[in-house]
Design an enzyme around this catalytic site. Sequence first.
Site, mmCIF file in Angstrom:
data_model
loop_
_atom_site.group_PDB
_atom_site.id
_atom_site.type_symbol
_atom_site.label_atom_id
_atom_site.label_comp_id
_atom_site.label_asym_id
_atom_site.label_seq_id
_atom_site.Cartn_x
_atom_site.Cartn_y
_atom_site.Cartn_z
ATOM 1 C CD GLU A 322 -8.670 85.126 -19.197
ATOM 2 O OE1 GLU A 322 -8.506 85.307 -17.983
ATOM 3 O OE2 GLU A 322 -7.865 84.502 -19.912
ATOM 4 C CB CYS A 416 -3.950 78.926 -15.984
ATOM 5 S SG CYS A 416 -4.845 79.685 -17.345
#
Lengths: 647, 647
Positions: A322, A416
């Site tokens: 990521e 998230c």
Amino acid sequence: MKQTTNTFTPASLDDSRITGGFWAEWQRTNREVTIPYVLDKCDETGRTQSLRLEWKQGAAWEPHQFYDSDLAKALEAAAYSLHQHPDPALKARVDSYIELFARAQQPDGYLNTYYSQTGIEKRWTNLRDMHELYCAGHLFEAAVAHFEATGERSLLDVAVRFADHIDERFGPADADSPAGGKKAPGYPGHEEIELALVKLAHATDEQRYARLAKFFVDERGREPHYYRTEADRRGEPVEKRRWEHADLPAPFAYFQAHKPVREQEAAEGHSVRACYLYAGMADVAKETADATLLAACRTLFDNIADRRMYITGGIGSHAHGERFTVDYDLPNEAAYAETCAAISLVFFASRMVNAELDGRYADVMERALYNGVLCGLSRSGDRFFYANPLSYHPTAPLLHHVRSDAERQPWYGCACCPPNIARLLASLPSYVYSTSDDTVAVHLYADSRLELDIDGTRGALVQSTTYPWDGEMTFTCESDGPMTFTLALRIPGWADGYELSTPDSSKAELTRGYLSFRRTWLPGDTVRLSLPMPVRRTHANTAVRDNGWQVALERGPIVYCVEEIDNGAELADLALPADAQLDSTFDAAMLGGCTVVKAAAVRHDSSPRAPLYGGPGDRRSVGLTAVPFALRANRGVGEMRVWIAEV
Amino acid sequence: MKQTTNTFTPASLDDSRITGGFWAEWQRTNREVTIPYVLDKCDETGRTQSLRLEWKQGAAWEPHQFYDSDLAKALEAAAYSLHQHPDPALKARVDSYIELFARAQQPDGYLNTYYSQTGIEKRWTNLRDMHELYCAGHLFEAAVAHFEATGERSLLDVAVRFADHIDERFGPADADSPAGGKKAPGYPGHEEIELALVKLAHATDEQRYARLAKFFVDERGREPHYYRTEADRRGEPVEKRRWEHADLPAPFAYFQAHKPVREQEAAEGHSVRACYLYAGMADVAKETADATLLAACRTLFDNIADRRMYITGGIGSHAHGERFTVDYDLPNEAAYAETCAAISLVFFASRMVNAELDGRYADVMERALYNGVLCGLSRSGDRFFYANPLSYHPTAPLLHHVRSDAERQPWYGCACCPPNIARLLASLPSYVYSTSDDTVAVHLYADSRLELDIDGTRGALVQSTTYPWDGEMTFTCESDGPMTFTLALRIPGWADGYELSTPDSSKAELTRGYLSFRRTWLPGDTVRLSLPMPVRRTHANTAVRDNGWQVALERGPIVYCVEEIDNGAELADLALPADAQLDSTFDAAMLGGCTVVKAAAVRHDSSPRAPLYGGPGDRRSVGLTAVPFALRANRGVGEMRVWIAEV
């Protein structure tokens, strides 16, 4: 005119409020759908159960090292919402979670339900991976938001006890330190607590927390490396993490801990962590007037904005880890561009523009907000994208290890993004305005109202606009008497000129993207700003190898895309002639109301039986319809492209 | 004129020989460098040690389930080379390996050094994964090549013993079978033995081996599924294989065993296995005059050629699983396109063109040979590409899990490609010509000589050309007297017209890509074929999403590419105007001599400080230089593209 090098303070939710238009509608959806939905999902997925410390071996859910943060972010979102929209039922629900947080807190102030349930003796043994400081940060942010919304200390007291626990444990190890050399080194593998500690310091007027933030920032990446020490202590090889690839520029770059932060010149590693850190660095720099730290922030910001950011404001191009990769490596179909990463960039950019008023920062903030962030949420408010690629083809995610989803999902195991977008939307008024002495800076355009108190005279600045669908803004001063202040209006980098009209033809000066003028406002005085908003053709730097001879369409702050539902499949074959006229119309029926771009385009004749390789095929004229990228995939699954061939 | 539906037999290496020009040079490199190099590497890397059964726990190398095949392929290459270029030293070396193979053979005929060294009791327990039948196939091919080259039975006898062992074990389980129902079901997870058994049947005149090939073909994909039975027997979950992804169309598609072969309509799974199987199916179809099996081959070939093949003849676009994906999914930078896969496509296409003379097959064979296959080998003959992407950028392989290498490598742990390309180059004369009764078909153009024996009159057809650099071919008949035969000259699909001149203006007929004429040839008679060879602009089907509004340059059978060394970096920004003239010149100094394509092209002005997103930048005229794709990366590391923007 005020010197724009003064630092600005974001408007509080007491003073700034969005009153209508584009963002008001998203805020309403957030309030009515997203926030309760996210809380429900936390209840359904073990997060609330974990907070109740209910886990037993064999349960349907497992405690997770960052479950606490999901609930904290949801509470933060709810607190911002309550701040501006009192809602007794929601408040009661928030209070019930706060009670759980308070009950879950250890006697010594420690609070992490993963370790409480899986073995408290292991706490603080793995700062690199285990997110304790990250969860703490989110708890602090929620506590500050709740305190500011309600004036109640219920969650703030929990936060303060936890912060004191952390402050007693971590800090300078030298004997001259207040703790007499007894503190431990260390810093989080997932940054977030730095900016949260500065917020907590402000809310509690306790500078210890800001000093602790500075400690975490300063310690980062120093030798001997804490993550080596810590791994040695656990008896683990330091290279255990699977995403610590050979292609990262240095060990620990994934964590932005490959060298001291002031020496970092490129945005590296996990992009959400990176921008949370950089935002915290900007906060610490402001708090401590640290020019070297601010300079580091500037360098990192420039690296992102000039070389590592998608046109949508998405960052972190690489799904594996990521993370950021290298300059100009911005593949479209494989783009990760996590929603949280764009949010983190908003945080960073907002702090930078308040540190040194420069439209360059606000341009990036606006770009991320309207595109890379908003794409993460469905129009319905209850579906979410984690990855936000700039090109989507139905076979891509299945086949090429691209992590994009065909449609926004109800939830993610790593959840998230949903509460993150909720807290940003609920706190958006703080990003619209900021103030410095008697200067009011307007960073974003939206129907809104900012309460003013200039030398004891109270009033309000009322902004009226249908932005982003047009660029006409009216600012009216409501007050009981004359008020003298400077208004600094952002002239976006995308705007090719502007028109300002004031009652007295105030002399305005354009400095670093802000058009400032000081005047004495009388009640009812109106200022008009007009930003022309044609559809723009944007091209990428030639070093971006995925965008060669392609064009993106933008209008105002909005990045457009073409979708299969409007343009048919095989979008790679859709080309926009270089001389095609681009028309834009507001279509109230499209996607809940948006400006649609249309143009005459070309395609090739094709059929399933056309040869795989052959002549170019005949061209035919077709219509091209482009819609805002952020609103993509609200009408079923299909191909999508931001970058279109230009011929 | 002969009916072209007759089946053709490839010319033997006794009769066909390449005498000069392009392929003679590659054959010389192969003979002088590649073949001895590959044998050396087998000696250095445990392969030869494994054949000596020298493994002990703790050795620097480990026995591997397909090590035997690497040596067998290298011996096969050496045998073809010895067939046409006697070399006592090489022959002695080959004999020494043959002795090792003979010694490694078990008393019952079984031969696999992995199981001999790691536990013979486990043999034949995992046909799906363990490559025993695959290794056997390569051994049979080597044995036939060696027998045909030398007339010696040393390796053939080993092969026959092993084949008999396999034939005794595997076959129809019904009681009517020759073995009275005692044989076991099963078939290889990596196909190859099917085509090898047909070769062995021909070399030994033993039809049992062809029947066994047919059994393996017919059994494949039937229910109850052998791979389930076998996994159950091992007590393993059947889904153990990590590359059996959800995105494969059905369980066992990776192995082309998802349904019976006659029901398969699309090329699925591991692409090398697939085309080895299809080649074997074509062999069995020919051997047994099985029209349904041939029809299945035709369907599978069409699926590849029309929807799943790179312009280079590369197949298997996906690195993960080295496999086919879905129609038109042909990403360039992420292309796997393994060298062995292009070789396997040559095998398949060659069999199809000999099954039903149709230039469509030969076009694919030639495309793969000159491009996707040859790219695998360096000009020096001792460096190899495994993956052959159509676009290369230095950051791509490091960052995006693309398996391409920056440069050809000295060797691979999985070293299937180096000996594979060696055996294809050494046996190339068999792909140039094939015959059927008194028809001679010419599939490839090359300086070459085909010995003829027409009704007892001996002679030769001598082909003279500088193909592929031009399209002028001269065919001369050398004989002691008149010879009447039909010559079928392939008119490539890429050729826009042709000119044929014969001494007597023979009436020629163009049928399915072959220009045939029957005449009585007198000694010295000469026929000339001229194929115009301009540089062609080729476009992909609009469904190929990576090639939108891009063009590839081809000339004759050669696919071109642009390389950074000639054109600078940022090749995505290099565009060829649609009306640009394309010039080609043979450059003796370029890459050992090749035709180079040049054109006037355009780029944008760029600099490292240009904005990431902005206006299009000024265009500037630049020269474009394209070189054969197969010769790429022989001059250092840099960007490369086959598909170029066309504006």
